[in-house]
Write a protein that holds these residues in place. Structure first.
Motif, PDB file in Angstrom:
ATOM      1  N   LEU A 167      -3.065   2.472  -6.521  1.00 16.91           N
ATOM      2  CA  LEU A 167      -3.645   2.437  -5.187  1.00 16.91           C
ATOM      3  C   LEU A 167      -4.882   3.323  -5.082  1.00 16.91           C
ATOM      4  O   LEU A 167      -5.362   3.604  -3.976  1.00 16.91           O
ATOM      5  N   HIS A 168      -5.399   3.754  -6.215  1.00 19.71           N
ATOM      6  CA  HIS A 168      -6.613   4.564  -6.198  1.00 19.71           C
ATOM      7  C   HIS A 168      -7.737   3.762  -5.533  1.00 19.71           C
ATOM      8  O   HIS A 168      -7.870   2.545  -5.740  1.00 19.71           O
ATOM      9  N   PRO A 169      -8.565   4.414  -4.701  1.00 16.43           N
ATOM     10  CA  PRO A 169      -9.639   3.692  -3.995  1.00 16.43           C
ATOM     11  C   PRO A 169     -10.540   2.868  -4.907  1.00 16.43           C
ATOM     12  O   PRO A 169     -10.975   1.771  -4.527  1.00 16.43           O
TER      13      PRO A 169
ATOM     14  N   TYR B 104     -10.204  -4.348  -7.248  1.00 10.50           N
ATOM     15  CA  TYR B 104      -9.043  -5.230  -7.405  1.00 10.50           C
ATOM     16  C   TYR B 104      -8.210  -5.230  -6.126  1.00 10.50           C
ATOM     17  O   TYR B 104      -7.109  -4.686  -6.082  1.00 10.50           O
ATOM     18  N   PRO B 105      -8.750  -5.842  -5.062  1.00 10.05           N
ATOM     19  CA  PRO B 105      -7.978  -6.001  -3.826  1.00 10.05           C
ATOM     20  C   PRO B 105      -6.840  -6.990  -4.058  1.00 10.05           C
ATOM     21  O   PRO B 105      -6.703  -7.545  -5.162  1.00 10.05           O
ATOM     22  N   PRO B 106      -6.001  -7.251  -3.053  1.00 10.84           N
ATOM     23  CA  PRO B 106      -4.849  -8.148  -3.254  1.00 10.84           C
ATOM     24  C   PRO B 106      -5.197  -9.498  -3.864  1.00 10.84           C
ATOM     25  O   PRO B 106      -4.414 -10.037  -4.654  1.00 10.84           O
TER      26      PRO B 106
ATOM     27  N   LEU C 260      -9.705   1.356  -7.740  1.00 10.46           N
ATOM     28  CA  LEU C 260      -9.002   0.137  -8.118  1.00 10.46           C
ATOM     29  C   LEU C 260      -8.869  -0.808  -6.931  1.00 10.46           C
ATOM     30  O   LEU C 260      -8.984  -2.028  -7.079  1.00 10.46           O
ATOM     31  N   GLU C 261      -8.609  -0.240  -5.740  1.00 12.71           N
ATOM     32  CA  GLU C 261      -8.465  -1.094  -4.569  1.00 12.71           C
ATOM     33  C   GLU C 261      -9.782  -1.780  -4.212  1.00 12.71           C
ATOM     34  O   GLU C 261      -9.797  -2.889  -3.690  1.00 12.71           O
ATOM     35  N   ARG C 262     -10.900  -1.119  -4.505  1.00 13.90           N
ATOM     36  CA  ARG C 262     -12.199  -1.725  -4.217  1.00 13.90           C
ATOM     37  C   ARG C 262     -12.466  -2.909  -5.130  1.00 13.90           C
ATOM     38  O   ARG C 262     -12.889  -3.983  -4.676  1.00 13.90           O
TER      39      ARG C 262
ATOM     40  N   ARG D   8      -5.149  -9.349  -7.625  1.00 18.01           N
ATOM     41  CA  ARG D   8      -3.933  -8.801  -8.243  1.00 18.01           C
ATOM     42  C   ARG D   8      -2.865  -9.886  -8.321  1.00 18.01           C
ATOM     43  O   ARG D   8      -2.542 -10.528  -7.326  1.00 18.01           O
TER      44      ARG D   8
ATOM     45  N   ASP E 116       0.819  -1.219   0.000  1.00 17.20           N
ATOM     46  CA  ASP E 116       0.000   0.000   0.000  1.00 17.20           C
ATOM     47  C   ASP E 116       0.849   1.263   0.000  1.00 17.20           C
ATOM     48  O   ASP E 116       0.411   2.324   0.442  1.00 17.20           O
TER      49      ASP E 116
END
Length: 278
Positions: free
Chosen positions: A234-236, A242-244, A238-240, A247, A223
């Motif tokens: 790390l845009h919110p 495409y979490p770990p 994309l993180e929503r 990826r 992060d």
């Protein structure tokens, strides 16, 4: 016809004797960029290496252990001319004026092509092994690559994943890029074609989210972003979506150059597929 047969035998004998002489007296060499650094560190004897590129200590060569014993070159011709190596290992991306000056001063250059496919990567490893004087080591590296490729194909078999190779600032490696070729070789479908990208292009957050690939393929986990380009990943939004667990992480140093690091890239990909497929 006998005379022709004799000529062919003589040529073959010269080739064999030349290879034997090269193996007995491998060239003292320098490397001009991080990609050729990877090759010479894997294929050459330590005492052959008289200098590495100015970026050799920037984390690209972590596979090679302690490389502080090797001098770091400036990137120009001056220090290479002072060293006077038997061989300068370079690529087409190195500054042309520097390469031409070195050749004009009588230095021997090996200008390696940049691989765009796995077949070209194998050819580059084979060529580098020949010119460095260790074709046996090149053969081992090619076998290592082929074994890693087989493992990756087994990990992908019957999964039919659709993935999007995504890097800083939203750059998407296209279907015709090296990364696209690598994904295709193991049986993964790149979603870059759905964006209309052949070699590559920049995609918006909206386009990436709407594309809904099974996974995005990125070059780093975690992060932390060192700059705005990395912050894109790390845009919110994309993180929503495409979490770990969505990826697949393959370090950039393993894919940027092709060549001897590709086996490591494929094994990293295999390990990631096992992780996200649980």
């Amino acid at each position: 016809m006998r005379w022709l047969f004799g000529v062919l035998i003589a040529i073959a004998a010269l080739a064999v004797s030349g290879s034997a002489a090269l193996a007995a007296n491998p060239p003292r060499l320098v490397s001009m960029n991080v990609c050729t650094d990877q090759l010479v560190l894997r294929l050459a004897d330590p005492e052959q290496i008289l200098g590495l590129s100015r970026f050799s200590r920037d984390g690209w060569q972590s596979h090679a252990g302690d490389i502080s014993r090797y001098p770091v070159l400036s990137g120009g011709a001056e220090d290479v001319l002072l060293i006077r190596p038997d061989l300068v290992v370079a690529s087409a991306f190195d500054k042309r004026s520097t390469r031409e000056l070195l050749k004009a001063k009588g230095l021997r250059l090996a200008e390696l092509a940049v691989p765009r496919t796995l077949d070209e990567a194998r050819q580059q490893i084979r060529e580098a092994g020949d010119i460095i004087g260790h074709p046996d080591r090149a053969a081992v590296e090619i076998a290592r690559l082929d074994a890693a490729l087989a493992r990756a194909r087994r990990a992908v078999a019957e999964r039919h994943y659709r993935v999007l190779p995504l890097s800083r600032r939203g750059w998407v490696a296209g279907s015709d890029s090296f990364v696209g070729s690598l994904l295709s070789e193991i049986g993964l479908r790149s979603a870059a074609g759905d964006l209309g990208f052949n070699f590559g292009g920049f995609a918006s957050l909206e386009a990436i989210v709407n594309l809904r690939p099974d996974f995005i393929v990125v070059s780093q986990a975690g992060d932390y972003a060192g700059d705005d380009g990395q912050a894109f990943l790390l845009h919110p939004a994309l993180e929503r979506f495409y979490p770990p667990e969505k990826r697949i992480v393959i370090p950039e140093r393993m894919t940027e150059c092709g060549g001897v690091m590709l086996a490591d890239a494929l094994d990293a990909l295999t390990a990631e597929l096992k992780r996200v497929g649980r």
